[in-house]
Each structure stands twice: as structure tokens, then as C-alpha cells.
Design a protein around this motif. Structure first.
Motif, short mmCIF file in Angstrom:
data_model
loop_
_atom_site.label_atom_id
_atom_site.label_comp_id
_atom_site.label_asym_id
_atom_site.label_seq_id
_atom_site.Cartn_x
_atom_site.Cartn_y
_atom_site.Cartn_z
N TYR A 11 0.81 -1.53 -0.19
CA TYR A 11 -0.45 0.50 0.06
C TYR A 11 0.76 1.17 0.12
O TYR A 11 -0.15 2.39 0.29
N ASP A 12 2.13 1.13 0.39
CA ASP A 12 2.75 2.33 0.50
C ASP A 12 3.98 2.17 -0.24
O ASP A 12 4.89 1.81 -0.85
N GLU A 13 3.45 3.63 -0.95
CA GLU A 13 4.75 4.09 -2.55
C GLU A 13 5.73 3.80 -2.68
O GLU A 13 6.91 4.37 -2.76
N SER A 14 6.50 4.34 -1.38
CA SER A 14 7.42 4.67 -0.71
C SER A 14 8.58 3.67 -0.22
O SER A 14 9.56 3.13 0.17
N ASP A 15 7.70 2.74 -0.17
CA ASP A 15 8.40 1.33 0.04
C ASP A 15 8.01 0.70 -0.88
O ASP A 15 8.51 -0.74 -0.53
N VAL A 16 8.57 0.48 -2.50
CA VAL A 16 8.77 -0.39 -3.19
C VAL A 16 10.04 -1.35 -3.11
O VAL A 16 9.43 -2.84 -2.96
N ALA A 17 11.18 -0.95 -2.59
CA ALA A 17 12.31 -1.71 -2.39
C ALA A 17 11.84 -2.72 -1.24
O ALA A 17 12.56 -3.55 -1.88
N LYS A 18 11.35 -1.92 -0.29
CA LYS A 18 11.46 -3.34 0.66
C LYS A 18 10.32 -4.73 -0.22
O LYS A 18 10.50 -5.73 0.44
N TYR A 19 9.41 -3.95 -0.90
CA TYR A 19 8.42 -4.90 -1.08
C TYR A 19 8.62 -6.04 -2.09
O TYR A 19 8.21 -7.06 -2.27
N ARG A 20 9.17 -5.80 -3.10
CA ARG A 20 10.36 -6.50 -3.10
C ARG A 20 10.71 -7.31 -3.60
O ARG A 20 11.01 -8.19 -3.60
N LEU A 21 12.24 -7.13 -2.11
CA LEU A 21 11.78 -8.17 -1.07
C LEU A 21 10.91 -8.92 -0.70
O LEU A 21 12.09 -10.62 -1.18
N GLN A 22 10.07 -8.39 0.16
CA GLN A 22 9.79 -9.80 0.32
C GLN A 22 8.69 -10.18 -0.14
O GLN A 22 9.19 -11.49 0.03
N LEU A 23 8.72 -9.45 -1.58
CA LEU A 23 8.04 -10.70 -2.37
C LEU A 23 9.81 -11.82 -3.01
O LEU A 23 8.65 -13.32 -2.27
N GLN A 24 9.99 -11.21 -3.22
CA GLN A 24 10.93 -12.55 -3.91
C GLN A 24 11.72 -13.59 -2.52
O GLN A 24 11.17 -14.66 -2.93
N ASP A 25 11.21 -12.81 -1.07
CA ASP A 25 11.88 -13.99 -0.20
C ASP A 25 10.38 -14.95 0.08
O ASP A 25 10.60 -15.82 0.50
N TRP A 26 9.35 -14.69 0.14
CA TRP A 26 8.33 -14.97 -0.49
C TRP A 26 7.72 -15.84 -1.15
O TRP A 26 7.81 -17.16 -0.90
N VAL A 27 8.40 -16.56 -1.67
CA VAL A 27 7.55 -16.64 -3.22
C VAL A 27 9.45 -17.83 -3.67
O VAL A 27 9.33 -19.36 -3.40
N ARG A 28 10.52 -17.19 -3.27
CA ARG A 28 11.56 -18.40 -3.24
C ARG A 28 11.08 -19.70 -2.31
O ARG A 28 11.74 -20.32 -1.59
N GLY A 29 10.93 -19.12 -0.12
CA GLY A 29 10.90 -19.88 0.63
C GLY A 29 10.06 -20.91 0.58
O GLY A 29 10.06 -22.30 0.47
N ASN A 30 8.47 -19.81 -0.31
CA ASN A 30 7.79 -21.59 -0.71
C ASN A 30 8.39 -22.63 -1.68
O ASN A 30 7.88 -23.91 -1.20
N VAL A 31 9.45 -21.37 -2.81
CA VAL A 31 9.15 -23.25 -3.68
C VAL A 31 10.05 -23.99 -3.66
O VAL A 31 9.98 -24.87 -4.22
N SER A 32 11.29 -23.59 -2.47
CA SER A 32 12.35 -24.10 -2.06
C SER A 32 11.18 -25.55 -1.13
O SER A 32 11.72 -26.81 -1.38
N ARG A 33 10.47 -24.62 -0.84
CA ARG A 33 9.01 -25.81 0.04
C ARG A 33 8.29 -26.91 -1.04
O ARG A 33 8.27 -28.28 -0.35
N CYS A 34 7.74 -26.42 -1.95
CA CYS A 34 6.74 -27.20 -2.64
C CYS A 34 6.73 -26.08 -4.62
O CYS A 34 7.02 -25.47 -4.23
N GLU A 35 7.63 -26.76 -4.92
CA GLU A 35 7.57 -26.36 -6.36
C GLU A 35 7.21 -26.33 -7.11
O GLU A 35 6.87 -25.86 -8.23
N ASP A 36 5.27 -27.01 -6.79
CA ASP A 36 4.04 -27.00 -7.60
C ASP A 36 3.36 -25.69 -6.62
O ASP A 36 2.20 -25.54 -6.86
N SER A 37 4.05 -24.51 -6.63
CA SER A 37 3.78 -23.71 -5.43
C SER A 37 2.86 -23.10 -6.22
O SER A 37 3.18 -22.93 -7.46
N LEU A 38 1.55 -22.52 -6.02
CA LEU A 38 0.28 -21.87 -6.55
C LEU A 38 0.29 -20.22 -6.03
O LEU A 38 0.48 -19.97 -4.89
N PHE A 39 0.89 -19.21 -6.76
CA PHE A 39 1.13 -17.59 -6.89
C PHE A 39 -0.24 -17.19 -7.31
O PHE A 39 -0.40 -16.32 -8.11
N ILE A 40 -1.55 -16.07 -6.01
CA ILE A 40 -1.68 -15.01 -7.03
C ILE A 40 -1.61 -14.22 -6.34
O ILE A 40 -2.15 -13.57 -4.79
#
Length: 92
Positions: A11-40
Motif C-alpha cells: 500500500y505504501d509507494e515509498s516502500d517499493v524496494a522493501k516490498y520487492r525483497l519481501q515478495l522475492q523472499d516469500w516466493v523463493r521460500g515457498n517454492v523451496s518447500r514445494c515446487e508446485d506452488s500456486l501464487f495469486i
């Protein structure tokens, strides 16, 4: 299934860099546990510019990224069309 709602989580446009890293960590962590992950990631059209760039390495043509295989992960990025006005009459 993993869900992010852009207007809730990004929601906060001033936190784009933080959100980008959080999104990458979230996706990487979940796919590491399950390759067949579905992200919406809902309302992607309302996401601050630059956040979605964090997904590019995982959706590009790579066998692995940081030792994780993302080829079986599925990403669904719906947009909200509620702000569009559709015509009521159609000419045939």
C-alpha cells in the motif's frame, strides 16, 4: 496456494524496494518447500510500480535461481476492472 492482495500488502509507494525483497523472499521460500506452488497476487494493477519486478527472475527462462527450480510454480496476476465503464449497447 499463496495469496497477496496488492492494496493490503503493498500500500505504501515509498516502500517499493522493501516490498520487492519481501515478495522475492516469500516466493523463493515457498517454492523451496514445494515446487508446485500456486501464487495469486490480486489487484496487480494497483501495485506500486517496481514491486512486480521482483518476480522477473522467477518467471524468466532460467533452470534455477539461487539453486531453486521455479519452472513448476504458477503465478496468477488478476487485475481489477471495476474502474472501467463498459458500453451498454453493442452494434452488431
Amino acid at each position: 496456494m499463496h495469496l497477496f492482495v496488492s492494496t493490503l500488502h503493498f500500500y505504501d509507494e515509498s516502500d517499493v524496494a522493501k516490498y520487492r525483497l519481501q515478495l522475492q523472499d516469500w516466493v523463493r521460500g515457498n517454492v523451496s518447500r514445494c515446487e508446485d506452488s500456486l501464487f495469486i497476487i490480486d489487484e496487480v494493477d494497483k501495485m506500486p510500480p517496481g514491486v512486480l519486478d521482483g518476480l522477473k527472475p522467477y518467471m524468466d527462462f532460467h533452470t534455477t535461481v539461487d539453486g531453486v527450480d521455479f519452472r513448476r510454480a504458477t503465478f496468477i496476476l488478476p487485475v481489477s476492472y471495476t474502474h472501467l465503464t463498459l458500453p451498454t449497447n453493442r452494434e452488431v
